[in-house]
Each structure stands twice: as C-alpha cells, then as structure tokens.
Design a protein around this motif. Structure first.
Motif, PDB file in Angstrom:
ATOM      1  N   SER A 147      34.155  35.689  30.285  1.00 54.05           N
ATOM      2  CA  SER A 147      34.051  37.132  30.099  1.00 54.05           C
ATOM      3  C   SER A 147      35.462  37.698  30.205  1.00 54.05           C
ATOM      4  N   SER A 148      35.576  39.011  30.105  1.00 58.02           N
ATOM      5  CA  SER A 148      36.912  39.581  30.262  1.00 58.02           C
ATOM      6  C   SER A 148      37.089  40.018  31.718  1.00 58.02           C
ATOM      7  N   PHE A 149      38.303  40.403  32.068  1.00 50.82           N
ATOM      8  CA  PHE A 149      38.610  40.785  33.437  1.00 50.82           C
ATOM      9  C   PHE A 149      38.132  42.216  33.677  1.00 50.82           C
ATOM     10  N   HIS A 150      37.238  42.350  34.683  1.00 51.94           N
ATOM     11  CA  HIS A 150      36.655  43.669  34.923  1.00 51.94           C
ATOM     12  C   HIS A 150      37.296  44.364  36.124  1.00 51.94           C
ATOM     13  N   ASN A 151      36.880  45.605  36.302  1.00 52.98           N
ATOM     14  CA  ASN A 151      37.057  46.322  37.572  1.00 52.98           C
ATOM     15  C   ASN A 151      38.501  46.462  38.045  1.00 52.98           C
ATOM     16  N   LEU A 152      39.447  46.480  37.121  1.00 50.28           N
ATOM     17  CA  LEU A 152      40.844  46.576  37.536  1.00 50.28           C
ATOM     18  C   LEU A 152      41.081  47.838  38.374  1.00 50.28           C
TER      19      LEU A 152
END
Lengths: 465, 112
Positions: A57-62
């Motif tokens: 998945s992609s990187f979340h919640n930055l």
C-alpha cells in the motif's frame, strides 16, 4: 531507488551510533559523540518518514505522525531542559520507560496483524518485544518513583518465589501462543501483557533506592533488546544494531556499576541489603550514642586555620542542591590560603559520575577532584575532612567487618585525616541501612543540618573570623 | 528444531549483525572512566529510541480509518520521540557540564 537510499540512511544511522557511543566513552569527545548519534538518528528517522514504502500500500497518516513527533519533541526537549541536574537519574529512567512503552505498543499492534500461517519466530519476536518492553516500562516508572521519593521499598515474604512464578507463567503462556492452537490468542496475549507489567513492578519494588542506578542501567539494556526484537520483526538493520548495541553496552555498564560497589548483580537484584539489614542496624544505633557534635563556629575555625581541607561530597549534597554553595566555601577557604580538594568516590551521589557532573555544574575545577586512590593517599596529610551527606562510601565497616553487607567495597579512608567533620541531617543510617562506626571515632565530629544551610552558615562564619 | 534452523538460515545476516553488535557494544564500553558512566547510560538510552522507526512504520502501514491502531501508533510515536529527543537533550546537558571552566563560566555570565 527510494528503498536503496533508505538502506543507506540506515547504514549511516548504524555507523553513527557506533562512532557516537565510542566517542561518548572519552571525556574529550563525549559531547560531540552525543551529537553524532543524534545526527545519525535524525537521518534514520527522516529517511523512514519520506522514503519508507510499505509492501502493498502507500504510506499513510504522515500528518498524524508529524503531529505526534512535534508533541513528543516539545515535551521531551522542554522537560529535559528544565529538569534539575540532581534529578537527571529520574529523567533518564522516565525516557527509558517511554522507549519500553513504545516497543510494547508496536508489538501489540503487530500482534493484531498476525495471520494463522505466521512463522513461530515472527510471533516470538513480537512477544519478546512486548514482554521486555512492558517490563522495562513498568519497572522504569517504579524506579522513577523510588528515586524521586514517591514510592517506598515494598517487599513481602516469598516475593522472589512469587516473581519467579509470574515469570514462569509469562513464558508458559507465550509458548502456548506460539505453539498451541488457541482459538483466542488475543485474550491470552492480553493476559501476558498484564502479567509483564505486573512483573516489572514486582521486579523493581523490593530493590533498595541506592541500587536504582544499577536497575535503570539494566532496564536500559532491556529496552535495547526490545528494540532489537522489533528490528528483527521489520528486518530493519538500524533498529537491530542500535538495539543490540545498547543491549550489550547496557549490560556491561550494569556490571561495571556493580563492580564499583563491589557487589554482584544477583546480590543487587535479590536485594539482600534493603529491608533485612536495615532492621538489624536499628538496635545497634540505640546502644552507641557516643558521638561528638561540633558547633558551626568551631567547624569554621578549624577549617579556616587548616592547611589542607578535603571535601567528600555525597548524596546529601546532591539532594540539598548544595554544589554551588560548596564551591563558594571552597573559594573563601582558598582565599585564606587553605588548600581545598574534593574526594570523589566512584558511586558517590547514587550514580557513577553523578557527583562529578554536579560539581562541574558549580564550576569546580576538574583538577581539584581526586579519585578514590589518590584521595586515599592524601587523607593522611589533610587537617580536616568535611563529609557532606556521604555515608556508606566512608563506612569503615566495608574494610573491617566481614558480616557487613558492604564488606569489600573500596571506601574513602577519611579516618586517616587529623579531623573528620561529618555533615548529615540526622543520625539515620545511609541507603545501605547500616550503622557507620566512623561517626563514633575519636577524631570524628558531627555537624547536623541540611547541607546547603550548613555550608551557607559556615561561609558566613569564615568571613567573620 | 527444523523451524529454528530454517529461521537462522533465512536470516543469517541478521544473526551476524546481532553477534558482531554484541561484541562491539562490550568493546566500546569496557574502557570507560567511571565519571562518564551516567552520561554514557543516558546516551545509550537515547540510542535505543531508534524504536521510534518501528512506530512510524506501524503508523505508515495502518489504514487511515482503523482508529484503534491509529491511537496506539500515535501514542507510540509520541513516547518514542520523547525517548529520542529527551534522551539526547539530557545527555547533552550532562556533558555540557564537562566543558572547561572558562567556557562554562562565560556562558553562565551571559545567561544571568
């Protein structure tokens, strides 16, 4: 591409930890070493933030991560800046506990992700990270409470057996989670988590306040191992090297600290000195009441007209925050032509090196600090030895009483001086809970009171003379 | 037994790292003057704060609507940052005290 750069970030991070730790072990480069490790840490953290790519998945919640980091940075930096030098050990204990809590939380989340077909070793590193992290967290909080005087020593009979049983149950349930085919592993996991927290509390609770630095160092090492477990879990080299490095360095440091007190780690952990000997020391104190007291003006007089005065600072000085006043006294005596030196016992101030830091804070010259052996050579030529809240480190029982719990610990042989003035708040025994024969020797005199008050009054008296 | 052997085989380089790091840690610390024990412990304490990377990964992989994991991860990032930042700052403050007399005195005068 991104992942490759991230690997290099981690490599830089790992190397900087090693170099930093190496530089930290030399007084001349220590401060730079700390900055080197911090820089490596920053590279590793920001590398993860911007370059890490989750598998599917992609990187979340930055945003959330950045928010949490800002909160942590502000709270951490402000509390670390504001804490008094004397409360440093407590602070280190809290930060160590935070690391343990972080490891435990990661394991809790990762346990929720476990699928049925996960390798036992994967589950093992999650469990180990959770157990060690929780023990480190709850243990550090208790250590903090003890150092700051909020929690007293507690023990009940059979506690060691009870602790072992708790530990055994933790291991048994963990084995069941890994190898058994439980239908509800989450419930058992929760149970192990609770038991680990309880174990951390029970582990630290009976250990005497004097031994807290050893315990903190040990828990520090534990958190390192928990970090390494998480490194295993994520196959992350920087976490692995950092964690193991701290784990092994912490273990060695713990042993060095024990050696400085001439005690074995087992002895510290089983805590033969806390409760039992304190009770035994009580009645002995009742019989010998034949100590001399000296008045402030007499003490000021003998010090002003002495050739050489050696000051032995101890925990009492640290508690009273008297390091600056102590330096004042040194200055006013030096002005009158008295040679003033400080004798520093390796474990004075409850933390190896703690006393040096405190005196350095008060601008005391490094050249005036004597270590154990040179100090013992100089005592014979000293006219006055002024002991400020030190007790066990000057107790002759360590040399001549084989039944004493501190027997064999190297001490400062202050009795060789012509006169010994002991400043204490009361006749209560020190942390080790044993009577000090030094107080009853013919050349010893007691000067009761809070170290800071007494020193201030001494300075006043010396100026008036 | 087979599981263990397979695990070691498939993670061989990790085991090398672990073993070498253990010796490195021992080697680095063994010859330290006791004056530096406290700052060293504190510095090592800051280094294990690298655990924060794990919490960042947890947060990064969590889906934005899984509030339980988000909460746990959020707390984990906060405490991890506390460990790192607090650890390094405390260590720096301790080591600041070891500066030579003149420098420290000049700084103190400026502060007052």
């Amino acid at each position: 591409m991104q992942t490759n750069i991230l690997s290099i970030c981690y490599l830089i991070g790992s190397v900087s930890f090693i170099v930093g730790l190496k530089m930290l072990s030399n007084p001349a480069t220590a401060r730079k070493g700390n900055l080197v490790s911090a820089a490596g840490m920053a590279i590793a953290i920001f590398g993860t933030l911007f370059l890490y790519q989750p598998a599917n998945s992609s990187f979340h919640n930055l945003g959330w991560i950045a928010g949490a980091m800002v909160i942590g940075t502000v709270v951490g930096a402000v509390s670390a800046r504001k804490v008094k030098m004397t409360a440093m050990p407590e602070m280190v204990s809290i930060f160590n506990g935070m690391g343990g809590l972080c490891a435990a939380l990661i394991s809790i989340v990762e346990f929720g992700h476990i699928a049925q077909d996960n390798a036992p070793m994967h589950v093992l590193s999650i469990l180990a990270g959770m157990i060690i992290g929780s023990v480190s967290f709850s243990g550090s909080m208790i250590a903090y409470g003890k150092l700051s005087g909020k929690i007293k020593d507690h023990s009940f009979s059979g506690q060691h057996i009870f602790n072992l049983v708790v530990l055994f149950v933790i291991l048994l349930l963990s084995a069941y989670i890994i190898f058994g085919d439980s239908t509800s592993p989450l419930i058992i996991f929760g149970f192990v988590l609770a038991l680990s927290l309880v174990y951390g509390i029970l582990f630290v609770l009976p250990i005497g306040g004097a031994d807290m630095p050893v315990v903190i160092s040990l828990l520090n090492s534990f958190t390192g191992i928990a970090t390494a477990c998480a490194g295993f879990l994520y196959n992350n080299q920087v976490m692995l090297t950092g964690g193991i490095l701290v784990g092994s360095a912490g273990a060695i440091l713990t042993i060095l600290m024990c050696k400085a007190m001439n005690r074995s780690l087992k002895n510290v952990l089983i805590g033969s000195f806390g409760g039992n000997t304190a009770a035994a020391g009580g009645p002995a104190g009742g019989q010998d009441a034949a100590f001399k007291e000296i008045s402030l003006s007499d003490a000021a007089m003998v010090m002003k007209y002495a050739h050489k005065v050696i000051i032995v600072p101890g925990y009492g000085l640290a508690v009273a925050q008297a390091q600056h006043v102590c330096h004042e006294l040194e200055k006013s005596l030096t002005k009158d032509g008295v040679v003033v030196k400080y004798a520093i016992h390796p474990v004075a101030g409850r933390m190896p090196g703690h006393m040096n830091v405190l005196l350095a804070e008060a601008d005391v010259s490094y050249d005036d600090l004597l270590e154990l052996e040179p100090a013992n050579e100089e005592f014979a030529s000293a006219d006055v030895v002024l002991i400020l809240g030190a007790n066990d480190v000057v107790n002759p029982a360590a040399e001549n009483d084989p039944s004493s719990p501190i027997y064999g610990m190297p001490i400062l042989e202050v009795g060789k001086a012509k006169m010994v003035i002991i400043n204490k708040r009361s006749m209560r025994p020190g942390y080790a809970g044993i009577e000090n024969q030094l107080f009853f020797q013919p050349n010893s005199s007691m000067l009761f009171g809070d170290a800071k008050d007494v020193l201030q009054q001494l300075i006043g008296q010396i100026k008036e003379l | 037994m087979q599981i263990l052997l397979n695990f070691i085989q498939s993670n061989l380089e990790l085991f090398y790292i672990v073993i070498l790091s253990v010796f490195l840690g021992i080697e680095v610390i063994s010859r330290v003057p006791s004056v530096l024990h406290t700052p060293l412990m504190s510095g090592a304490n800051a280094i294990h704060g690298v655990i924060i990377i794990g919490s960042i990964i947890v947060m990064g992989e969590a889906s934005p609507d899984n509030y339980l994991i988000l909460t746990l991860g959020f707390v984990a990032v906060i405490v991890g940052t506390l460990n790192v930042v607090g650890g390094f700052v405390v260590t720096d403050r301790m080591l600041e005290m070891f500066k030579t007399g003149k420098e420290a005195a000049a700084k103190r005068i400026k502060e007052n």
